[in-house]
Design a protein around this motif. Structure first.
Motif, PDB file in Angstrom:
ATOM      1  N   CYS A  16      30.329  27.209  32.303  1.00 40.90           N
ATOM      2  CA  CYS A  16      29.004  27.841  32.226  1.00 40.90           C
ATOM      3  C   CYS A  16      28.953  28.913  31.137  1.00 40.90           C
ATOM      4  O   CYS A  16      27.982  28.999  30.374  1.00 40.90           O
ATOM      5  CB  CYS A  16      28.640  28.459  33.574  1.00 40.90           C
ATOM      6  SG  CYS A  16      28.486  27.261  34.917  1.00 40.90           S
ATOM      7  N   ASN A  17      29.994  29.713  31.065  1.00 37.77           N
ATOM      8  CA  ASN A  17      29.995  30.810  30.111  1.00 37.77           C
ATOM      9  C   ASN A  17      29.889  30.315  28.672  1.00 37.77           C
ATOM     10  O   ASN A  17      29.184  30.888  27.848  1.00 37.77           O
ATOM     11  CB  ASN A  17      31.267  31.641  30.283  1.00 37.77           C
ATOM     12  CG  ASN A  17      31.237  32.914  29.470  1.00 37.77           C
ATOM     13  OD1 ASN A  17      30.309  33.696  29.567  1.00 37.77           O
ATOM     14  ND2 ASN A  17      32.248  33.122  28.648  1.00 37.77           N
ATOM     15  N   GLY A  18      30.589  29.209  28.362  1.00 32.16           N
ATOM     16  CA  GLY A  18      30.533  28.680  27.008  1.00 32.16           C
ATOM     17  C   GLY A  18      29.133  28.276  26.597  1.00 32.16           C
ATOM     18  O   GLY A  18      28.728  28.477  25.438  1.00 32.16           O
ATOM     19  N   LEU A  19      28.382  27.720  27.523  1.00 36.42           N
ATOM     20  CA  LEU A  19      27.018  27.300  27.208  1.00 36.42           C
ATOM     21  C   LEU A  19      26.097  28.482  26.948  1.00 36.42           C
ATOM     22  O   LEU A  19      25.129  28.378  26.192  1.00 36.42           O
ATOM     23  CB  LEU A  19      26.449  26.458  28.362  1.00 36.42           C
ATOM     24  CG  LEU A  19      26.994  25.033  28.481  1.00 36.42           C
ATOM     25  CD1 LEU A  19      26.518  24.399  29.777  1.00 36.42           C
ATOM     26  CD2 LEU A  19      26.576  24.187  27.290  1.00 36.42           C
ATOM     27  N   ILE A  20      26.390  29.610  27.569  1.00 34.54           N
ATOM     28  CA  ILE A  20      25.555  30.792  27.376  1.00 34.54           C
ATOM     29  C   ILE A  20      25.929  31.525  26.086  1.00 34.54           C
ATOM     30  O   ILE A  20      25.065  31.932  25.306  1.00 34.54           O
ATOM     31  CB  ILE A  20      25.687  31.745  28.580  1.00 34.54           C
ATOM     32  CG1 ILE A  20      25.118  31.075  29.834  1.00 34.54           C
ATOM     33  CG2 ILE A  20      24.961  33.058  28.316  1.00 34.54           C
ATOM     34  CD1 ILE A  20      25.359  31.869  31.098  1.00 34.54           C
ATOM     35  N   MET A  21      27.223  31.675  25.850  1.00 36.78           N
ATOM     36  CA  MET A  21      27.674  32.526  24.764  1.00 36.78           C
ATOM     37  C   MET A  21      27.667  31.840  23.390  1.00 36.78           C
ATOM     38  O   MET A  21      27.510  32.493  22.374  1.00 36.78           O
ATOM     39  CB  MET A  21      29.087  33.036  25.047  1.00 36.78           C
ATOM     40  CG  MET A  21      29.229  33.750  26.379  1.00 36.78           C
ATOM     41  SD  MET A  21      27.985  35.038  26.668  1.00 36.78           S
ATOM     42  CE  MET A  21      28.279  36.109  25.265  1.00 36.78           C
ATOM     43  N   LYS A  22      27.854  30.525  23.367  1.00 34.16           N
ATOM     44  CA  LYS A  22      27.941  29.812  22.086  1.00 34.16           C
ATOM     45  C   LYS A  22      26.579  29.216  21.727  1.00 34.16           C
ATOM     46  O   LYS A  22      26.096  28.300  22.379  1.00 34.16           O
ATOM     47  CB  LYS A  22      29.000  28.720  22.176  1.00 34.16           C
ATOM     48  CG  LYS A  22      30.392  29.274  22.425  1.00 34.16           C
ATOM     49  CD  LYS A  22      31.423  28.165  22.553  1.00 34.16           C
ATOM     50  CE  LYS A  22      32.809  28.753  22.816  1.00 34.16           C
ATOM     51  NZ  LYS A  22      33.849  27.692  22.982  1.00 34.16           N
ATOM     52  N   ALA A  31      20.292  25.264  28.472  1.00 31.27           N
ATOM     53  CA  ALA A  31      19.981  25.572  29.873  1.00 31.27           C
ATOM     54  C   ALA A  31      19.963  24.318  30.737  1.00 31.27           C
ATOM     55  O   ALA A  31      20.295  24.369  31.930  1.00 31.27           O
ATOM     56  CB  ALA A  31      18.638  26.291  29.965  1.00 31.27           C
ATOM     57  N   VAL A  32      19.596  23.180  30.161  1.00 25.63           N
ATOM     58  CA  VAL A  32      19.600  21.931  30.925  1.00 25.63           C
ATOM     59  C   VAL A  32      21.032  21.572  31.314  1.00 25.63           C
ATOM     60  O   VAL A  32      21.312  21.194  32.460  1.00 25.63           O
ATOM     61  CB  VAL A  32      18.964  20.790  30.104  1.00 25.63           C
ATOM     62  CG1 VAL A  32      19.084  19.462  30.848  1.00 25.63           C
ATOM     63  CG2 VAL A  32      17.501  21.105  29.800  1.00 25.63           C
ATOM     64  N   SER A  33      21.950  21.700  30.354  1.00 27.95           N
ATOM     65  CA  SER A  33      23.364  21.443  30.649  1.00 27.95           C
ATOM     66  C   SER A  33      23.917  22.499  31.599  1.00 27.95           C
ATOM     67  O   SER A  33      24.724  22.192  32.488  1.00 27.95           O
ATOM     68  CB  SER A  33      24.174  21.433  29.354  1.00 27.95           C
ATOM     69  OG  SER A  33      23.767  20.378  28.504  1.00 27.95           O
ATOM     70  N   GLN A  40      27.282  21.876  40.023  1.00 31.27           N
ATOM     71  CA  GLN A  40      28.571  21.297  40.387  1.00 31.27           C
ATOM     72  C   GLN A  40      29.580  22.332  40.894  1.00 31.27           C
ATOM     73  O   GLN A  40      30.635  21.962  41.419  1.00 31.27           O
ATOM     74  CB  GLN A  40      29.171  20.568  39.180  1.00 31.27           C
ATOM     75  CG  GLN A  40      28.350  19.360  38.740  1.00 31.27           C
ATOM     76  CD  GLN A  40      28.947  18.674  37.530  1.00 31.27           C
ATOM     77  OE1 GLN A  40      30.053  18.159  37.582  1.00 31.27           O
ATOM     78  NE2 GLN A  40      28.198  18.667  36.434  1.00 31.27           N
ATOM     79  N   ILE A  41      29.268  23.610  40.752  1.00 33.73           N
ATOM     80  CA  ILE A  41      30.207  24.651  41.142  1.00 33.73           C
ATOM     81  C   ILE A  41      30.592  24.582  42.621  1.00 33.73           C
ATOM     82  O   ILE A  41      31.785  24.654  42.948  1.00 33.73           O
ATOM     83  CB  ILE A  41      29.642  26.043  40.778  1.00 33.73           C
ATOM     84  CG1 ILE A  41      29.719  26.242  39.254  1.00 33.73           C
ATOM     85  CG2 ILE A  41      30.416  27.155  41.498  1.00 33.73           C
ATOM     86  CD1 ILE A  41      29.071  27.513  38.749  1.00 33.73           C
ATOM     87  N   ALA A  87      11.159  26.153  31.597  1.00 38.73           N
ATOM     88  CA  ALA A  87      11.125  24.740  31.974  1.00 38.73           C
ATOM     89  C   ALA A  87      12.065  24.423  33.133  1.00 38.73           C
ATOM     90  O   ALA A  87      11.799  23.502  33.918  1.00 38.73           O
ATOM     91  CB  ALA A  87      11.477  23.862  30.771  1.00 38.73           C
ATOM     92  N   VAL A  88      13.163  25.167  33.225  1.00 34.39           N
ATOM     93  CA  VAL A  88      14.133  24.911  34.309  1.00 34.39           C
ATOM     94  C   VAL A  88      14.363  26.163  35.142  1.00 34.39           C
ATOM     95  O   VAL A  88      15.320  26.235  35.916  1.00 34.39           O
ATOM     96  CB  VAL A  88      15.483  24.401  33.745  1.00 34.39           C
ATOM     97  CG1 VAL A  88      15.312  23.044  33.083  1.00 34.39           C
ATOM     98  CG2 VAL A  88      16.098  25.421  32.784  1.00 34.39           C
ATOM     99  N   ALA A  89      13.496  27.157  35.003  1.00 34.33           N
ATOM    100  CA  ALA A  89      13.714  28.460  35.634  1.00 34.33           C
ATOM    101  C   ALA A  89      13.883  28.360  37.144  1.00 34.33           C
ATOM    102  O   ALA A  89      14.837  28.909  37.716  1.00 34.33           O
ATOM    103  CB  ALA A  89      12.561  29.404  35.294  1.00 34.33           C
ATOM    104  N   ALA A  90      12.979  27.663  37.808  1.00 37.74           N
ATOM    105  CA  ALA A  90      13.039  27.600  39.267  1.00 37.74           C
ATOM    106  C   ALA A  90      14.297  26.889  39.741  1.00 37.74           C
ATOM    107  O   ALA A  90      14.983  27.353  40.661  1.00 37.74           O
ATOM    108  CB  ALA A  90      11.794  26.900  39.802  1.00 37.74           C
ATOM    109  N   GLU A  91      14.611  25.758  39.099  1.00 42.15           N
ATOM    110  CA  GLU A  91      15.795  24.994  39.494  1.00 42.15           C
ATOM    111  C   GLU A  91      17.080  25.772  39.216  1.00 42.15           C
ATOM    112  O   GLU A  91      18.010  25.774  40.041  1.00 42.15           O
ATOM    113  CB  GLU A  91      15.832  23.665  38.746  1.00 42.15           C
ATOM    114  CG  GLU A  91      14.727  22.691  39.116  1.00 42.15           C
ATOM    115  CD  GLU A  91      14.777  21.454  38.257  1.00 42.15           C
ATOM    116  OE1 GLU A  91      15.321  20.433  38.716  1.00 42.15           O
ATOM    117  OE2 GLU A  91      14.283  21.512  37.115  1.00 42.15           O
ATOM    118  N   LEU A  92      17.139  26.424  38.059  1.00 32.15           N
ATOM    119  CA  LEU A  92      18.339  27.170  37.697  1.00 32.15           C
ATOM    120  C   LEU A  92      18.542  28.368  38.613  1.00 32.15           C
ATOM    121  O   LEU A  92      19.665  28.660  39.035  1.00 32.15           O
ATOM    122  CB  LEU A  92      18.261  27.619  36.237  1.00 32.15           C
ATOM    123  CG  LEU A  92      19.488  28.340  35.665  1.00 32.15           C
ATOM    124  CD1 LEU A  92      20.742  27.493  35.819  1.00 32.15           C
ATOM    125  CD2 LEU A  92      19.268  28.703  34.189  1.00 32.15           C
TER     126      LEU A  92
END
Length: 205
Positions: A16-22, A31-33, A40-41, A87-92
């Motif tokens: 998760c961190n890699g998707l946010i920081m990179k 955000a979709v990924s 899955q956590i 677009a994915v705020a509620a789900e995320l």
């Protein structure tokens, strides 16, 4: 995978961190990924609960702290990322809440493991030197590594004493370090500061 619970916790967080920081793609795409990985956590942590056994106390303690930090990390995603991805705020946001609860549950299980642990963490000289050679590809044994470490520590301490005297000859290294403990971003600004410093250290482009 049976004695190292941090393998599971680290995998869950690192993905998760890699998707946010990179910033390799627009945040909306990442955000979709991120949503997929956050969902899955709980499963990853459930695998940890099922698989780990005979965990040395120190491994369980460190992993419990890491898992507790994971719950806080999920909360930071809700605070910092969710508002930027409508677009994915509620789900995320929902997925992060479930993941945070899973991290907290895992932290509690790991603390209980630490209290009950009887297994030593030391693997013994023979196994350790096998790791040095075959995992870390080093061409020296444990005695040489220990000597190298002691030399490095003393060299570092000498440099710290020299620098401390240049900054303020009247203060010890320890006194300088106590002052530095107050030089940090606030809790709310931690993630943004980390992202900014990572970008700065990467240089142009």
């Amino acid at each position: 995978h049976e004695r190292m619970p941090n393998t599971y916790v680290g995998t869950a967080l690192g993905g998760c961190n890699g998707l946010i920081m990179k910033e390799f793609a627009p945040l909306e795409e990442r955000a979709v990924s991120l949503l997929s990985r956050v969902r899955q956590i709980p499963g990853v942590l459930e695998c940890m609960s099922e698989n780990v056994k005979d965990v040395p106390g120190v491994f369980a303690t460190v992993s419990a702290e890491y898992a507790a930090g994971g719950a806080v990390f999920m909360q930071s995603i809700v605070a910092d990322v969710v508002p930027e991805v409508p677009a994915v705020a509620a789900e995320l946001s929902k997925a992060c809440g479930v993941a945070a609860a899973a991290f907290e549950k895992a932290a509690g299980e790991l603390r209980a493991m630490a209290e009950e642990a009887t297994e030593p963490f030391a693997v013994g000289r023979e196994s350790y030197e096998w790791l040095l050679t075959n995992t870390h590809l080093l061409d020296f044994d444990s005695d040489e590594l220990a000597a190298y470490g002691r030399d490095a520590m003393e060299s570092t301490r000498a440099q710290m004493r020299e620098l401390a005297s240049k900054i303020d000859p009247g203060r010890s290294v320890e006194e300088h370090l106590e002052t530095l403990k107050d030089a940090h971003p606030s809790k709310d600004a931690l993630r943004a500061t980390y992202a900014s410093e990572m970008a700065r250290s990467s240089g142009p482009g």
